[in-house]
Structure formats: C-alpha cells, structure tokens
Design an enzyme around this catalytic site. Structure first.
Site, mmCIF file in Angstrom:
data_model
loop_
_atom_site.group_PDB
_atom_site.id
_atom_site.type_symbol
_atom_site.label_atom_id
_atom_site.label_comp_id
_atom_site.label_asym_id
_atom_site.label_seq_id
_atom_site.Cartn_x
_atom_site.Cartn_y
_atom_site.Cartn_z
ATOM 1 N N HIS A 152 -6.709 34.651 6.832
ATOM 2 C CA HIS A 152 -8.032 35.091 7.297
ATOM 3 C C HIS A 152 -9.082 34.004 7.156
ATOM 4 O O HIS A 152 -10.270 34.274 7.236
ATOM 5 C CB HIS A 152 -8.484 36.347 6.539
ATOM 6 C CG HIS A 152 -7.446 37.428 6.473
ATOM 7 N ND1 HIS A 152 -6.613 37.601 5.381
ATOM 8 C CD2 HIS A 152 -7.081 38.369 7.372
ATOM 9 C CE1 HIS A 152 -5.773 38.599 5.614
ATOM 10 N NE2 HIS A 152 -6.032 39.082 6.811
HETATM 11 S S1 FES Z 1 -7.971 34.743 3.565
HETATM 12 FE FE1 FES Z 1 -7.100 36.715 3.568
HETATM 13 S S2 FES Z 1 -5.309 36.488 2.370
HETATM 14 FE FE2 FES Z 1 -6.231 34.507 2.327
#
Ligand code: FES
Length: 187
Positions: A152
């Site tokens: 993410h």
């Molecule tokens: S940014 Fe979501 S698990 Fe690493």
C-alpha cells in the site's frame, strides 16, 4: 544433514545470489539454537509472514555480512533483517528532524549496545514486517533510501522508521543482544 545445513538464507547483492551464497550464510553466519529459528530464503517480497514457529533463539555472525548487504533470517515466523548500513545510510538516519517522523524515535534508540557499551551504528537489526498490514518491505527502495512496502505504499528510512504512507509505526526492533563485537543473539 545437520540442523544448520538445513538452514537457508538469502543475501541481497548487486547481482543474483548464488547457491554458494545461500550455503555460506547458512553454515557460517547463522546458528539456530532452537526449533523456532531458521534462516529463510526470502524469495517473495510481498505477502504477510503468517507462519508460526516454536520459541528458540538464533546467533548471527555479523562479520559475514558485508557493507551494503542485508541478511534476512526467519525467526519465530517473522523475517528479521540484518543490514550493514553504509556511512551515507547512517548519516541519513542520524540527521533527520524528529518533527519529520510520524513515529519519532532516534536512530540510536533503535540500536543495542555492544559488550563495550558502544553502538555499532553500521548494523541495523529489525523485524522486516510492515506495520500497516504485515507485508514484507523491499530493501534499498522508497523515497528515503530504506525500505518500501509495495502493498500500500509505505516508505521507511534507513533506520526502518516510517516516513510516508499508511503504516502507523516504525518497523519493530526484535529482542537481541551482542554476545561479542560481531555476534548477536536474537531471542
Ligand atoms: S503499506 Fe500496507 S502492508 Fe505495507
């Protein structure tokens, strides 16, 4: 085959790791002292580390890790990163303003003193798990030259501190201690 022979590990290098790298690290750098520890070929950079292992400890010979390299070891079901940081990486970790950190923590506070009571600034030991949803960040990546979590988009600096993205906290420092200048015991 001995327990140590069964261990496997992966070093990030500029080129492709060789089979000899794996065996070398397995036999020379890491010694498992319990059923819960084994070095781990970190082939997949993404995905949560969700396997569980029994308690134990591992001893890692830091002298086998060269500057700019990172050893990844599976310990109690989680990857532990051991990075031999370059002078530039240490400088970057030391010079950041605390106000710029979502989870303020000095680089020194993330290190453990050696038997002489000094910090081996070059060695960063941490649990290589993103504090957002548990993916495994990629090293030498992201906007802060540290680690980048592709799940993410969390960016960590050269101390493993969260700098940008959804992860709420810095990557965890495991329980470990120096047995000598170059040998650490994790667990
Ligand atoms: S940014 Fe979501 S698990 Fe690493």
């Amino acid at each position: 085959m001995s327990e140590t022979d069964q261990l496997d590990a992966h070093l990030d290098t500029d080129g492709e790791p060789t089979r000899r790298d794996f065996i070398y690290i397995a036999t020379a750098a890491v010694a498992a002292t319990g059923a819960g520890a084994l070095a781990w070929p970190l082939v997949a950079q993404m995905g949560a580390a969700n396997d569980t292992l029994a308690a134990g400890s591992i001893e890692i010979d830091l002298s086998k890790v060269e500057e700019g390299q990172q050893l990844k070891v599976l310990y109690r079901g989680k990857p532990v990163f051991v990075r031999y940081r370059t002078a530039k990486e240490i400088m970057e970790a030391d010079t950041v303003e605390m106000d710029d950190l979502p989870d303020p923590e000095t680089d020194d506070a993330r290190l453990v003193t050696n038997p002489q009571g000094a910090l081996n600034k070059q060695y960063l030991v941490m649990v290589g798990v993103c504090t957002h949803f548990g993916c495994i960040p990629v090293g030498e990546a992201g906007d802060f030259d540290g680690w980048y979590c592709p799940c993410h988009g969390s960016h960590y600096d050269t101390s493993g501190r969260i700098r940008k993205g959804p992860a709420p906290t810095n990557m965890e420092i495991p329980k470990y201690k120096y047995l000598s200048d170059t040998i650490i015991k994790v667990g």
